[in-house]
Design an enzyme around this catalytic site. Structure first.
Site, PDB file in Angstrom:
ATOM      1  N   ARG A 122      42.884   7.016  33.677  1.00  0.00           N
ATOM      2  CA  ARG A 122      43.699   7.688  35.013  1.00  0.00           C
ATOM      3  C   ARG A 122      44.994   7.621  34.839  1.00  0.00           C
ATOM      4  NH1 ARG A 122      39.346   9.334  36.153  1.00  0.00           N
ATOM      5  NH2 ARG A 122      38.211   9.172  37.756  1.00  0.00           N
ATOM      6  N   GLU A 130      47.574  15.463  40.029  1.00  0.00           N
ATOM      7  CA  GLU A 130      46.585  16.486  39.330  1.00  0.00           C
ATOM      8  C   GLU A 130      46.235  17.235  40.564  1.00  0.00           C
ATOM      9  OE1 GLU A 130      43.106  14.735  37.441  1.00  0.00           O
ATOM     10  OE2 GLU A 130      44.460  13.500  35.893  1.00  0.00           O
ATOM     11  N   HIS A 185      42.389  17.576  32.786  1.00  0.00           N
ATOM     12  CA  HIS A 185      41.250  16.607  33.015  1.00  0.00           C
ATOM     13  C   HIS A 185      39.886  17.379  32.954  1.00  0.00           C
ATOM     14  CE1 HIS A 185      40.193  13.093  36.150  1.00  0.00           C
ATOM     15  NE2 HIS A 185      39.273  13.196  35.230  1.00  0.00           N
TER      16      HIS A 185
HETATM   17  C1  8YV Z   1      35.686  14.214  36.612  1.00  0.00           C
HETATM   18  C2  8YV Z   1      36.051  11.623  36.261  1.00  0.00           C
HETATM   19  O1  8YV Z   1      37.058  14.713  36.760  1.00  0.00           O
HETATM   20  O2  8YV Z   1      34.183  10.832  36.816  1.00  0.00           O
HETATM   21  C3  8YV Z   1      35.280  10.678  36.501  1.00  0.00           C
HETATM   22  O3  8YV Z   1      35.745   9.688  37.133  1.00  0.00           O
HETATM   23  O4  8YV Z   1      37.453  11.370  36.105  1.00  0.00           O
HETATM   24  C4  8YV Z   1      35.498  13.378  35.596  1.00  0.00           C
HETATM   25  O5  8YV Z   1      34.418  12.971  35.299  1.00  0.00           O
HETATM   26  C5  8YV Z   1      35.448  13.869  38.157  1.00  0.00           C
HETATM   27  O6  8YV Z   1      34.412  13.264  38.356  1.00  0.00           O
HETATM   28  C6  8YV Z   1      35.330  15.232  38.933  1.00  0.00           C
HETATM   29  O7  8YV Z   1      34.203  15.719  39.292  1.00  0.00           O
END
Ligand code: 8YV
Length: 345
Positions: free
Chosen positions: A259, A288, A307
């Site tokens: 993160r 973001e 991301h």
């Molecule tokens: C995706 C993520 O950006 O699962 C997570 O925690 O950071 C990523 O897989 C998010 O889930 C958006 O759908």
């Protein structure tokens, strides 16, 4: 009563009972059409993306029993509007977008999608590590811009990945999947830092004897690559700052796939601009989408990604299916296997 009417009358109580069980679900981030149909077969569905139609989202909240989606913060203030809420089903593994204390206080289930994205995120993060070390994006841009150099000077060289030392900050399922690629595929020496050593003999036997638990300063001093794979909590927010980057080996490379807010971005920028760090590959940012004003967007030593850790067709589908399963189970009174323990703040 003719036969058809009799049959209709016999069915009527069942139908109305089923109708009474129908609940209201808000889908707050796009899901595949077949998953929306699965929810529609059992419940009333409102599709509303708060990033596009915030007022409609607010209007739907008071009736909602279930929310399914991702990438939008559900604050205590928003949750207060959803007085009937029973479950939030997140199509993500990370739960930092949700007010855990408030969900816990109101006994609202929070489900997430661990497990189904580990290998895909590990592919992304390891790919970013290689791309950053070998300067793939920069070199590709030279070709695209018609600037393929006549002479390939030393100033354009990258650094080797294979056989070097990788330090993992965060060693959960995804961290271990990255370490497998490093140790077994690239013959890297892997150090990891966690509060307690992982029982590799039992949890990841293929890594036993290949990964070493290290205290933070030792890991930072020895690693050619440091990969951050931390979830965002009060304890990890801003954890990688000036002291952290200052303790890294001069010329090392930093990668973040956890993160963004676990990193103090100003400190990272200083470490890059001073030349202390050779480069950084970042898939996640404190804010973001990354703002146009952020120096990280165009910094010569940064390879930024938007991301995309889990962003493959197969994995996003698996996440959507698991999130839908979780929602439907929770609304039917069954506790899904991948509920997050909201007491664990
Ligand atoms: C995706 C993520 O950006 O699962 C997570 O925690 O950071 C990523 O897989 C998010 O889930 C958006 O759908």
């Amino acid at each position: 009563m003719d036969k058809c009417s009799q049959a209709r009358a016999a069915r009527a109580p069942v139908l109305s009972a089923t109708r009474n069980l129908m609940k209201n679900v808000i889908v707050f981030k796009a899901l595949p059409a077949d998953q929306i149909e699965r929810i529609r077969a059992e419940h009333h569905v409102v599709l509303v993306d708060p990033k596009i139609a915030l007022e409609d989202f607010h209007r739907a909240l008071p009736e909602a029993h279930g929310l399914i989606g991702a990438s939008y913060p559900l604050t205590a203030e928003l949750l207060a509007k959803a007085s009937r809420l029973e479950v939030v089903s997140s199509a993500s593994v990370g739960v930092d977008n949700y007010d855990l204390a408030e969900l816990h206080r109101r006994s609202i289930l929070l489900c997430h999608t661990p497990g189904v994205l580990d290998e895909t995120v590990a592919d992304t993060v390891f790919g970013l590590l290689v791309a950053t070390s070998r300067r793939f994006v920069e070199m590709s841009n030279l070709v695209r811009e018609g600037k393929w150099p006549q002479e390939f000077g030393d100033d354009l060289l990258g650094v080797d990945v294979h056989g070097r030392t990788l330090g993992m900050i965060g060693f959960g399922r995804i961290g271990q999947a990255i370490a497998r690629r490093a140790a077994l595929g690239f013959r890297m020496n892997v150090l990891y830092h966690t509060r307690h050593a992982v029982d590799l003999d039992n949890d990841a036997p293929e890594l036993a004897g290949k990964e070493t638990h290290a205290v933070l300063h030792e890991l930072l001093a020895k690693s050619d690559f440091v990969v951050g794979m931390l979830s965002l909590t009060d304890a990890t927010r801003g954890m990688m700052g000036t002291d952290f980057f200052g303790a890294m080996k001069p010329g090392a490379i930093f990668i973040n796939g956890g993160r963004g807010a676990t990193v103090c971005e100003d400190a990272l920028l200083s470490a890059l601009s001073s030349g202390r760090l050779r480069a950084a590959g970042l898939d996640v940012f404190a804010k973001e989408p990354l703002g146009l004003e952020s120096p990280l967007r165009t910094h010569a030593r940064v390879t930024p990604l938007p991301h995309i850790g889990s962003a493959t067709i197969e994995t996003r589908r698996a996440m959507a299916v698991l999130a839908t399963n979780n929602l439907l189970q929770a609304l039917s009174g069954v506790r899904p296997a991948t509920c997050y323990d909201t007491a664990n703040v």
